[in-house]
Motif scaffolding. Structure first.
Motif, mmCIF file in Angstrom:
data_model
loop_
_atom_site.group_PDB
_atom_site.id
_atom_site.type_symbol
_atom_site.label_atom_id
_atom_site.label_comp_id
_atom_site.label_asym_id
_atom_site.label_seq_id
_atom_site.Cartn_x
_atom_site.Cartn_y
_atom_site.Cartn_z
ATOM 1 N N MET A 88 0.851 -1.181 0.000
ATOM 2 C CA MET A 88 0.000 0.000 0.000
ATOM 3 C C MET A 88 0.891 1.236 0.000
ATOM 4 O O MET A 88 1.818 1.349 0.782
ATOM 5 C CB MET A 88 -0.875 -0.030 1.254
ATOM 6 C CG MET A 88 -1.571 1.292 1.511
ATOM 7 S SD MET A 88 -2.380 1.398 3.111
ATOM 8 C CE MET A 88 -3.933 0.674 2.727
ATOM 9 N N GLU A 89 0.593 2.129 -0.896
ATOM 10 C CA GLU A 89 1.351 3.371 -0.947
ATOM 11 C C GLU A 89 0.527 4.471 -0.292
ATOM 12 O O GLU A 89 -0.666 4.592 -0.523
ATOM 13 C CB GLU A 89 1.673 3.746 -2.389
ATOM 14 C CG GLU A 89 2.645 4.896 -2.466
ATOM 15 C CD GLU A 89 3.214 5.069 -3.865
ATOM 16 O OE1 GLU A 89 3.466 6.214 -4.225
ATOM 17 O OE2 GLU A 89 3.393 4.058 -4.558
ATOM 18 N N ILE A 90 1.174 5.250 0.543
ATOM 19 C CA ILE A 90 0.486 6.303 1.283
ATOM 20 C C ILE A 90 0.856 7.652 0.684
ATOM 21 O O ILE A 90 2.017 7.906 0.364
ATOM 22 C CB ILE A 90 0.859 6.250 2.769
ATOM 23 C CG1 ILE A 90 0.339 4.957 3.350
ATOM 24 C CG2 ILE A 90 0.344 7.447 3.516
ATOM 25 C CD1 ILE A 90 0.167 4.903 4.810
ATOM 26 N N ASP A 91 -0.147 8.490 0.563
ATOM 27 C CA ASP A 91 0.033 9.850 0.059
ATOM 28 C C ASP A 91 1.106 10.561 0.892
ATOM 29 O O ASP A 91 1.086 10.515 2.122
ATOM 30 C CB ASP A 91 -1.301 10.588 0.158
ATOM 31 C CG ASP A 91 -1.291 11.942 -0.501
ATOM 32 O OD1 ASP A 91 -0.241 12.608 -0.515
ATOM 33 O OD2 ASP A 91 -2.359 12.348 -0.993
ATOM 34 N N GLN A 92 2.026 11.206 0.224
ATOM 35 C CA GLN A 92 3.122 11.904 0.894
ATOM 36 C C GLN A 92 2.607 12.998 1.834
ATOM 37 O O GLN A 92 3.224 13.305 2.839
ATOM 38 C CB GLN A 92 4.090 12.488 -0.139
ATOM 39 C CG GLN A 92 5.406 12.935 0.444
ATOM 40 C CD GLN A 92 6.144 11.815 1.163
ATOM 41 O OE1 GLN A 92 6.129 10.660 0.746
ATOM 42 N NE2 GLN A 92 6.788 12.131 2.257
ATOM 43 N N ARG A 93 1.456 13.546 1.527
ATOM 44 C CA ARG A 93 0.843 14.565 2.390
ATOM 45 C C ARG A 93 0.551 13.995 3.770
ATOM 46 O O ARG A 93 0.812 14.643 4.790
ATOM 47 C CB ARG A 93 -0.452 15.071 1.735
ATOM 48 C CG ARG A 93 -1.282 16.003 2.580
ATOM 49 C CD ARG A 93 -2.635 16.297 1.921
ATOM 50 N NE ARG A 93 -3.411 15.111 1.620
ATOM 51 C CZ ARG A 93 -4.184 14.459 2.512
ATOM 52 N NH1 ARG A 93 -4.275 14.886 3.737
ATOM 53 N NH2 ARG A 93 -4.863 13.393 2.151
ATOM 54 N N ILE A 94 0.053 12.751 3.814
ATOM 55 C CA ILE A 94 -0.255 12.107 5.085
ATOM 56 C C ILE A 94 1.019 11.870 5.876
ATOM 57 O O ILE A 94 1.088 12.148 7.079
ATOM 58 C CB ILE A 94 -1.030 10.786 4.864
ATOM 59 C CG1 ILE A 94 -2.369 11.069 4.189
ATOM 60 C CG2 ILE A 94 -1.214 10.033 6.167
ATOM 61 C CD1 ILE A 94 -3.114 9.827 3.722
ATOM 62 N N VAL A 95 2.057 11.378 5.201
ATOM 63 C CA VAL A 95 3.338 11.130 5.867
ATOM 64 C C VAL A 95 3.880 12.440 6.445
ATOM 65 O O VAL A 95 4.331 12.488 7.588
ATOM 66 C CB VAL A 95 4.361 10.499 4.891
ATOM 67 C CG1 VAL A 95 5.727 10.358 5.533
ATOM 68 C CG2 VAL A 95 3.855 9.152 4.386
ATOM 69 N N SER A 96 3.809 13.499 5.667
ATOM 70 C CA SER A 96 4.285 14.806 6.113
ATOM 71 C C SER A 96 3.491 15.295 7.321
ATOM 72 O O SER A 96 4.072 15.806 8.294
ATOM 73 C CB SER A 96 4.183 15.803 4.960
ATOM 74 O OG SER A 96 4.565 17.087 5.380
ATOM 75 N N ASN A 97 2.180 15.142 7.276
ATOM 76 C CA ASN A 97 1.346 15.579 8.393
ATOM 77 C C ASN A 97 1.647 14.800 9.669
ATOM 78 O O ASN A 97 1.728 15.378 10.759
ATOM 79 C CB ASN A 97 -0.140 15.457 8.038
ATOM 80 C CG ASN A 97 -0.576 16.488 7.028
ATOM 81 O OD1 ASN A 97 0.093 17.494 6.809
ATOM 82 N ND2 ASN A 97 -1.706 16.237 6.387
ATOM 83 N N VAL A 98 1.821 13.491 9.543
ATOM 84 C CA VAL A 98 2.150 12.674 10.710
ATOM 85 C C VAL A 98 3.514 13.091 11.260
ATOM 86 O O VAL A 98 3.692 13.221 12.472
ATOM 87 C CB VAL A 98 2.104 11.163 10.378
ATOM 88 C CG1 VAL A 98 2.701 10.336 11.503
ATOM 89 C CG2 VAL A 98 0.678 10.728 10.091
ATOM 90 N N GLN A 99 4.478 13.340 10.377
ATOM 91 C CA GLN A 99 5.800 13.759 10.834
ATOM 92 C C GLN A 99 5.717 15.077 11.605
ATOM 93 O O GLN A 99 6.361 15.248 12.639
ATOM 94 C CB GLN A 99 6.765 13.898 9.657
ATOM 95 C CG GLN A 99 8.189 14.221 10.076
ATOM 96 C CD GLN A 99 8.781 13.137 10.967
ATOM 97 O OE1 GLN A 99 8.822 11.978 10.579
ATOM 98 N NE2 GLN A 99 9.244 13.508 12.149
ATOM 99 N N LYS A 100 4.907 16.014 11.121
ATOM 100 C CA LYS A 100 4.728 17.288 11.826
ATOM 101 C C LYS A 100 4.125 17.059 13.204
ATOM 102 O O LYS A 100 4.543 17.684 14.184
ATOM 103 C CB LYS A 100 3.832 18.222 11.010
ATOM 104 C CG LYS A 100 4.505 18.792 9.790
ATOM 105 C CD LYS A 100 3.526 19.633 8.973
ATOM 106 C CE LYS A 100 4.124 20.026 7.642
ATOM 107 N NZ LYS A 100 3.146 20.699 6.782
ATOM 108 N N MET A 101 3.154 16.155 13.275
ATOM 109 C CA MET A 101 2.521 15.863 14.555
ATOM 110 C C MET A 101 3.527 15.258 15.535
ATOM 111 O O MET A 101 3.571 15.640 16.706
ATOM 112 C CB MET A 101 1.329 14.918 14.358
ATOM 113 C CG MET A 101 0.172 15.545 13.597
ATOM 114 S SD MET A 101 -1.179 14.383 13.286
ATOM 115 C CE MET A 101 -1.976 14.417 14.907
ATOM 116 N N VAL A 102 4.349 14.346 15.048
ATOM 117 C CA VAL A 102 5.375 13.723 15.893
ATOM 118 C C VAL A 102 6.374 14.778 16.361
ATOM 119 O O VAL A 102 6.726 14.833 17.548
ATOM 120 C CB VAL A 102 6.091 12.579 15.133
ATOM 121 C CG1 VAL A 102 7.327 12.104 15.878
ATOM 122 C CG2 VAL A 102 5.131 11.427 14.881
ATOM 123 N N ASP A 103 6.817 15.626 15.447
ATOM 124 C CA ASP A 103 7.779 16.681 15.784
ATOM 125 C C ASP A 103 7.242 17.629 16.845
ATOM 126 O O ASP A 103 8.001 18.169 17.656
ATOM 127 C CB ASP A 103 8.180 17.479 14.539
ATOM 128 C CG ASP A 103 9.007 16.668 13.556
ATOM 129 O OD1 ASP A 103 9.518 15.585 13.940
ATOM 130 O OD2 ASP A 103 9.142 17.116 12.395
#
Length: 76
Positions: free
Chosen positions: A1-16
């Motif tokens: 499954m490939e995940i939209d890069q926008r989702i990955v970016s948003n999760v990374q911001k939340m983690v940060d």
């Protein structure tokens, strides 16, 4: 499954920003995912197409060609 890069970016911001896991899980649910799907998708190796490989090779090759070309032009 490939995940939209926008989702990955948003999760990374939340983690940060130190968001709690429950907030991240809630966000993923709004995107139709759960944390296991997300973790699995980002850990899967991605296939690199020949075009991407060629572009990377070209970037490494061009500076050498430019230097070689300059040497040919200058007669060195």
């Amino acid at each position: 499954m490939e995940i939209d890069q926008r989702i990955v970016s948003n999760v990374q911001k939340m983690v940060d920003q130190g968001a709690p896991t429950s907030d991240i899980d809630g966000y993923l649910q709004t995107e139709g995912l759960n944390s296991n799907q997300f973790k699995h998708a980002i850990s899967e190796p991605k296939d690199i197409s020949l075009t991407e490989t060629a572009k990377g090779f070209g970037k490494e090759l061009v500076p050498g060609l430019v230097r070689s070309g300059a040497n040919i032009i200058s007669g060195v």
